[in-house]
Structures are given as structure tokens and as C-alpha cells.
Write an enzyme that holds these catalytic residues in place. Structure first.
Site, PDB file in Angstrom:
ATOM      1  N   CYS A   1      -2.429   9.168   2.541  1.00 51.49           N
ATOM      2  CA  CYS A   1      -2.135   8.531   1.242  1.00 51.49           C
ATOM      3  C   CYS A   1      -3.274   8.765   0.263  1.00 51.49           C
ATOM      4  O   CYS A   1      -3.036   8.946  -0.927  1.00 51.49           O
ATOM      5  CB  CYS A   1      -1.867   7.043   1.425  1.00 51.49           C
ATOM      6  SG  CYS A   1      -3.213   6.153   2.205  1.00 51.49           S
TER       7      CYS A   1
ATOM      8  N   GLU B   1       0.873  -1.179   0.000  1.00 52.28           N
ATOM      9  CA  GLU B   1       0.000   0.000   0.000  1.00 52.28           C
ATOM     10  C   GLU B   1       0.903   1.219   0.000  1.00 52.28           C
ATOM     11  O   GLU B   1       1.497   1.544   1.028  1.00 52.28           O
ATOM     12  CB  GLU B   1      -0.898  -0.011   1.240  1.00 52.28           C
ATOM     13  CG  GLU B   1      -1.850  -1.174   1.321  1.00 52.28           C
ATOM     14  CD  GLU B   1      -2.801  -1.195   0.164  1.00 52.28           C
ATOM     15  OE1 GLU B   1      -3.301  -0.133  -0.229  1.00 52.28           O
ATOM     16  OE2 GLU B   1      -3.029  -2.285  -0.378  1.00 52.28           O
TER      17      GLU B   1
HETATM   18  P1  NAD Z   1       8.626   4.631   4.346  1.00 59.16           P
HETATM   19  O1  NAD Z   1       8.609   3.723   3.164  1.00 59.16           O
HETATM   20  O2  NAD Z   1       9.769   5.535   4.545  1.00 59.16           O
HETATM   21  O3  NAD Z   1       8.543   3.752   5.693  1.00 59.16           O
HETATM   22  C1  NAD Z   1       7.474   2.860   5.930  1.00 59.16           C
HETATM   23  C2  NAD Z   1       7.959   1.774   6.866  1.00 59.16           C
HETATM   24  O4  NAD Z   1       8.946   0.998   6.203  1.00 59.16           O
HETATM   25  C3  NAD Z   1       8.602   2.283   8.144  1.00 59.16           C
HETATM   26  O5  NAD Z   1       8.216   1.451   9.187  1.00 59.16           O
HETATM   27  C4  NAD Z   1      10.081   2.171   7.831  1.00 59.16           C
HETATM   28  O6  NAD Z   1      10.887   2.034   8.980  1.00 59.16           O
HETATM   29  C5  NAD Z   1      10.113   0.899   7.015  1.00 59.16           C
HETATM   30  N1  NAD Z   1      11.260   0.754   6.111  1.00 59.16           N
HETATM   31  C6  NAD Z   1      12.063   1.717   5.598  1.00 59.16           C
HETATM   32  N2  NAD Z   1      12.994   1.161   4.775  1.00 59.16           N
HETATM   33  C7  NAD Z   1      12.749  -0.170   4.768  1.00 59.16           C
HETATM   34  C8  NAD Z   1      13.336  -1.285   4.090  1.00 59.16           C
HETATM   35  N3  NAD Z   1      14.388  -1.138   3.266  1.00 59.16           N
HETATM   36  N4  NAD Z   1      12.818  -2.510   4.288  1.00 59.16           N
HETATM   37  C9  NAD Z   1      11.753  -2.678   5.093  1.00 59.16           C
HETATM   38  N5  NAD Z   1      11.158  -1.673   5.782  1.00 59.16           N
HETATM   39  C10 NAD Z   1      11.651  -0.435   5.606  1.00 59.16           C
HETATM   40  O7  NAD Z   1       7.249   5.388   4.310  1.00 59.16           O
HETATM   41  P2  NAD Z   1       6.769   6.515   5.320  1.00 59.16           P
HETATM   42  O8  NAD Z   1       7.472   7.766   4.960  1.00 59.16           O
HETATM   43  O9  NAD Z   1       6.823   5.995   6.709  1.00 59.16           O
HETATM   44  O10 NAD Z   1       5.215   6.614   4.958  1.00 59.16           O
HETATM   45  C11 NAD Z   1       4.671   7.568   4.110  1.00 59.16           C
HETATM   46  C12 NAD Z   1       4.282   6.924   2.819  1.00 59.16           C
HETATM   47  O11 NAD Z   1       3.347   5.892   3.065  1.00 59.16           O
HETATM   48  C13 NAD Z   1       3.599   7.887   1.884  1.00 59.16           C
HETATM   49  O12 NAD Z   1       4.094   7.699   0.585  1.00 59.16           O
HETATM   50  C14 NAD Z   1       2.140   7.455   1.943  1.00 59.16           C
HETATM   51  O13 NAD Z   1       1.403   7.778   0.782  1.00 59.16           O
HETATM   52  C15 NAD Z   1       2.285   5.996   2.143  1.00 59.16           C
HETATM   53  N6  NAD Z   1       1.053   5.442   2.693  1.00 59.16           N
HETATM   54  C16 NAD Z   1       0.294   4.616   1.918  1.00 59.16           C
HETATM   55  C17 NAD Z   1      -0.903   4.123   2.421  1.00 59.16           C
HETATM   56  C18 NAD Z   1      -1.773   3.212   1.594  1.00 59.16           C
HETATM   57  O14 NAD Z   1      -2.638   2.577   2.172  1.00 59.16           O
HETATM   58  N7  NAD Z   1      -1.590   3.132   0.286  1.00 59.16           N
HETATM   59  C19 NAD Z   1      -1.320   4.481   3.700  1.00 59.16           C
HETATM   60  C20 NAD Z   1      -0.520   5.339   4.438  1.00 59.16           C
HETATM   61  C21 NAD Z   1       0.667   5.811   3.927  1.00 59.16           C
END
Ligand code: NAD
Length: 510
Positions: A281, A247
Site C-alpha cells: 500500500c 487503511e
Molecule cells: P479488499 O477490499 O478486496 O479486501 C480486503 C478485505 O475485506 C478482505 O478480507 C475481504 O474479504 C474483505 N471484504 C471484501 N468485501 C467486503 C465487504 N463488502 N465488507 C466487509 N469486508 C469485505 O482489498 P484487498 O484486495 O484484499 O487488499 C488490497 C488493498 O488493500 C490495496 O488497495 C492496498 O493498497 C490496500 N492496503 C492498504 C493498507 C494500508 O495500511 N493503508 C495496507 C495494505 C493494503
């Protein structure tokens, strides 16, 4: 103090991260980062505990999970305090974005679990029907790794965890390092409700911890977060043929038709672009308004946005960390430099916290980052279009496709426009609420993700639907088994002619 910053390591050498409130910059806590070995150990404990959890009847698992609703209600104020401390969300947003949907998801999924996960008899079609009976068993996958973001840290952790547990899996949850204790509450309410601590494990940390979970011995990854991380996770899962749901980010378009109720459309444009400080999002990121009503619409949006308050006690809270403030500031500056008009706001306000003024930008074009990249800030970006055809064309001109909205008085027109939109879902006269419609399959197209969550098959998405074909007659052998002689060929030939050579019979065989 930075919102997330490295502290001196713990005595045992483990990394520590300090956390600060984005509204006040005051320290609000810290986490000790789980090492890759600790993640491996958590997965192993989860794997050992999963069979006993799966062996409990679905109704029993559902009763345990349902109790989490009482815990959540009892702990609501503490959860809100944690969420508000780590994110700076106003109380109304903590309640509306985190608490209300979480209560609803626990109640809804636990109420549906026994029905959705029961063994099923499926009618067979065609020539198989007289020979076999088909049953489906929904078997848990095993251990599910759940990795979540900071923008809805409690609800976006709770929802997938609840679904995976109900389906009989053990779960290892890794919430975002930006709001770890808010995400941690998802585990706490379920533990307090009676979910065994080995069946639901909580690990803390940043990308390194997340990567260890993805690379660990898990049977599925449920990921919510950015496109960049999602692609890394997809590649890692592909290498081991582990399923994942992704997502990811969005750039949702709102189309304002000529027949829209402009008062509602303007109220919606402001709120849906700015609630949760725009860090949603499925928030509205681009607005296309048909030229014939554009002047009136923009005037209304301007008036309403100018009345929105921001700050520690305002309607719009802070951006949740510096990285986000930088992105929003950069997108607005880029738009301004390329000729956009800032009608309201337009500047960061960092005297006390990481605030950005509620902002309205017009005269935008698709060569501006504000219209092409995810902004995730309290910004309504408005573009005039000649008609609804142009609005559809521009809405589709994006690498994202998470959701979108159409404002019109005519639901039939909305259905027609929705058919042409290449996005994950469409909402009439509203937007983001789609994630709360549990029956709606939710997920993005293009760069916005892979797979869908929620919907009719939500709980089944955390299972392997095992088909079991039962023999009806117990004959000595099937016609095509050895010995395969002329009689076998003749039987096959006549079956083909009878079943598929006759149009009437074909119809009964579908
Ligand atoms: P991010 O990808 O930076 O981090 C998300 C999670 O992934 C965190 O827990 C982070 O620690 C972890 N992470 C980071 N690098 C990783 C790796 N290499 N392997 C595994 N895990 C890793 O995202 P963010 O900045 O925390 O969130 C914001 C984003 O999330 C925005 O783009 C938003 O649109 C999206 N989002 C999508 C939805 C949806 O349902 N489509 C809902 C909410 C947020």
C-alpha cells in the site's frame, strides 16, 4: 487452478474455497466459509468473554501478548511456509515484510501498554482549574472486528489484533480469503501465548463474511483493504454510528530532487516499486525526477531493474492472484497505448505462475491509469518534471494520499517539500518503512483512508477515553445552580470581565 476458487459445498451446505499457490498454481489448502450466523455467534462469544479479559490488569494482558513473541519465534518457519505457500513471496520478503515487523509490534505494544493505558490526571486550564480535577480512564470499546487484506496477510492481521487486545477488547478477525491461513497465524500465535479462544475469534471467508462482521454487534471495525470496500464499510458503520479505521489504497509518489544521491535514489526506486511484487500500500507507484538529473537517474534505474530476477526462486515473486495480474497488465498496456516507453520488462509471464516482469516505464503522463490508479505491481513509472515545484504539484494531483518520499541530500528541503504534500506521511531517502515506525501515526488522506493507526495514541484508538471530573470542594452548591437570581448574573458578569476582559489574566487562563 484459480488462486481462489469455489469448491463443492461442505456436507452441511457451507461454502468452501480452494486455494492455490500463485507461484506454482498447485493446491495449497482450502477454507470453509463462515456463514453470517457463525459470524454472529462468534461476536456473541467474544462479547461474553470480553469483560473478564478487560478486568485483568493491563500488565497481565501485556504479559500474555508478549509471550506471543516467543511463540512467533518458535513457529517462524511454519508461518513463513504458510505465507510463502499462499502468496509465493520469496523467503527474504516473508521475513522482512511479515516476521520482522510482527516481532517488533508485539514487543513494542506490549511494552508500552501499561503506560499508554494507565489512568491519567490531566491538568485543567483557566477558571475550571481551582474548581475541579480531571482524570482520564481508557476503557475498552468491547468487541472489535478486524478485516485484513492479502498483501501483508500475517503482519496486517497481527498488528491491529495485538493493539485491540492490549486495550482490553475482544476481537473477531477475518483475514483475506486470498491468504486466509497466513492471516490465521496471527490468531494462532496469540492463542498459543494464552489469549483465550473466545476473546480472539477467527472467521474465514470473502466479502460476505466481512460484511456480516461489519453488520454484526461490534463496537469498532479496523479495516485494511481497498478503497471500494472501505467506502462500503464506512457507509455501513456510519448507519450504526460504529467507529471505524480505514487503511486503504495508495498511489505513493517519490520525488527525486536535483541534489539527490542518484545511486541511492535509483536503488530505492527499483526496490520500493518492486518489493512484495509491488503489492504494498505504501510502495512507490509514481516517480517524479527533476529534468536536470533525469537522464542519469533513468539510466541507473534501467540498469538496476534489468538485473532484478523474478520467478519462483527470484527476487520478485508472483502477483498474489489473477485479479492483480489483470490490473497490472491492463495499466502497462494502457500506458504503452498512450505513448509511454517500456524501458525494462513490461509483460506478464504466466507459464508457471502469476509473474510479471520487473518493469520500468518512462514518458508517462497523468492520463494513464499507471499514474492515476493503484497498480500494485513490480513497475517503476518515471516522469520527468521541470523542477521540484512541478513535482509537488503532480504528486498532489491524485485521489490518493497514503504516503510519499523525497530523495534529496538536504533534510531541510525535504521538510519544506513535505509541508506542501497532501498525503498521509513523508519519508526521506526511503519509503514504505513508515509503517514499521510504530511511533508514527499512520493513515491516509483523500481516498486513502480515514483515521490513523500506530503512533502515540495507537492503543488508545481502541478505547473510549473516559474523562472523569472530580469536584474539589464539596460545596453545598455551585454558583450557577438554582436559585438563579441577580447575584448569579452579577457573579457571571464579573467572572467574564475578570477572566476574559484583562489581557494579562487571559494569558494565565489558557
Ligand atoms: P479488499 O477490499 O478486496 O479486501 C480486503 C478485505 O475485506 C478482505 O478480507 C475481504 O474479504 C474483505 N471484504 C471484501 N468485501 C467486503 C465487504 N463488502 N465488507 C466487509 N469486508 C469485505 O482489498 P484487498 O484486495 O484484499 O487488499 C488490497 C488493498 O488493500 C490495496 O488497495 C492496498 O493498497 C490496500 N492496503 C492498504 C493498507 C494500508 O495500511 N493503508 C495496507 C495494505 C493494503
Amino acid at each position: 487452478m484459480a488462486i481462489v476458487q469455489a469448491l463443492s459445498p461442505a456436507p452441511d451446505g457451507r461454502r468452501r474455497l480452494g486455494l492455490a499457490s500463485p507461484a506454482t498454481r498447485e493446491a495449497v489448502g482450502e477454507i470453509t466459509v463462515s456463514t453470517p450466523d457463525e459470524v454472529t455467534a462468534a461476536i456473541a462469544r467474544a462479547r461474553a468473554a470480553q469483560p473478564a479479559w478487560a478486568a485483568r490488569p493491563v500488565k497481565e494482558r501485556a504479559a500474555v501478548v508478549a509471550r506471543a513473541l516467543d511463540v512467533l519465534l518458535a513457529r517462524k518457519d511454519e508461518i513463513c511456509a504458510t505465507v510463502r505457500g499462499e502468496t509465493g513471496k520469496p523467503q527474504a520478503e516473508a521475513l522482512a515484510v511479515e516476521i520482522v515487523p510482527s516481532c517488533d509490534f508485539i514487543n513494542h505494544w506490549s511494552g508500552r501498554a501499561a503506560r499508554d493505558l494507565a489512568d491519567e490526571r490531566v491538568g485543567l486550564h483557566g477558571y475550571m482549574k481551582p474548581l475541579k480535577k480531571l482524570y482520564l480512564q481508557y476503557q475498552p470499546l468491547g468487541v472489535v472486528g478486524v478485516i485484513t487484506p492479502w498483501n501483508g496477510p500475517f503482519v496486517l492481521s497481527l498488528n491491529p489484533v495485538v493493539q485491540a487486545l492490549l486495550a482490553g477488547n475482544a476481537v473477531v478477525l477475518k483475514p483475506s480469503e486470498v491468504a486466509p491461513h497466513s492471516g490465521g497465524w496471527a490468531a494462532k500465535v496469540l492463542w498459543e501465548a494464552g489469549v483465550p479462544s473466545d476473546v480472539l475469534q477467527l472467521v474465514h471467508g470473502d466479502g460476505e463474511t466481512g460484511a456480516a462482521l461489519v453488520d454484526g454487534d461490534v463496537d469498532k471495525i479496523s479495516f485494511t483493504g481497498s478503497v471500494g470496500t472501505g467506502k462500503k464499510i464506512a457507509a455501513a458503520c456510519a448507519g450504526r454510528l460504529v467507529p471505524c479505521s480505514l487503511e486503504l489504497g495508495g498511489k505513493d509518489a517519490m520525488i527525486v530532487c536535483a541534489d539527490a544521491d542518484l545511486e541511492r535514489a535509483a536503488n530505492g526506486a527499483v526496490f520500493l516499486s518492486m518489493f512484495n511484487s509491488g503489492q504494498v500500500c505504501v510502495g512507490t507507484e509514481r516517480i517524479y525526477v527533476v529534468d536536470s538529473v533525469a537522464d542519469e537517474f533513468i539510466a541507473l534505474v534501467k540498469e538496476k531493474a534489468a538485473a532484478v530476477t523474478y520467478g519462483a526462486d527470484g527476487e520478485v515473486g508472483p502477483l498474489f492472484w489473477e485479479r492483480q495480474l489483470d490490473i497490472v497488465s491492463r495499466h502497462v498496456a494502457d500506458a504503452r497505448a498512450k505513448g509511454a516507453t517500456i524501458v525494462v520488462g513490461g509483460s506478464p509471464d504466466t507459464e508457471k505462475g502469476l509473474f510479471f516482469q520487473p518493469t520500468v516505464v518512462t514518458d508517462v503522463t497523468h492520463d494513464m491509469d499507471l499514474m492515476s490508479e493503484e497498480t500494485f505491481g513490480p513497475v517503476a513509472a518515471i516522469m520527468r518534471v521541470a523542477d521540484e515545484h512541478e513535482a509537488v504539484r503532480l504528486a498532489n494531483d491524485s485521489r490518493y494520499g497514503l504516503s510519499g518520499s523525497v530523495f534529496s541530500r538536504d533534510p531541510k528541503k525535504v521538510m519544506r517539500i513535505a509541508r506542501q504534500l497532501k498525503t498521509g506521511s513523508v519519508v526521506h531517502n526511503d519509503a514504505s518503512v513508515i509503517y514499521g515506525a510504530a511511533e508514527a501515526p499512520f493513515g491516509g488522506r483523500k481516498d486513502s483512508g480515514l483515521g490513523q493507526v500506530n503512533g502515540r495514541d495507537a492503543l488508545r484508538g481502541y478505547t473510549h477515553p473516559l474523562p472523569i471530573l472530580i469536584d474539589r470542594w464539596g460545596q453545598e452548591k455551585e454558583n450557577i445552580w438554582y436559585p438563579a437570581g441577580d447575584k448569579t448574573v452579577k457573579t457571571l458578569e464579573s467572572t467574564i470581565t475578570f477572566v476574559f476582559g484583562n489581557r494579562l489574566v487571559r494569558r494565565f487562563m489558557r
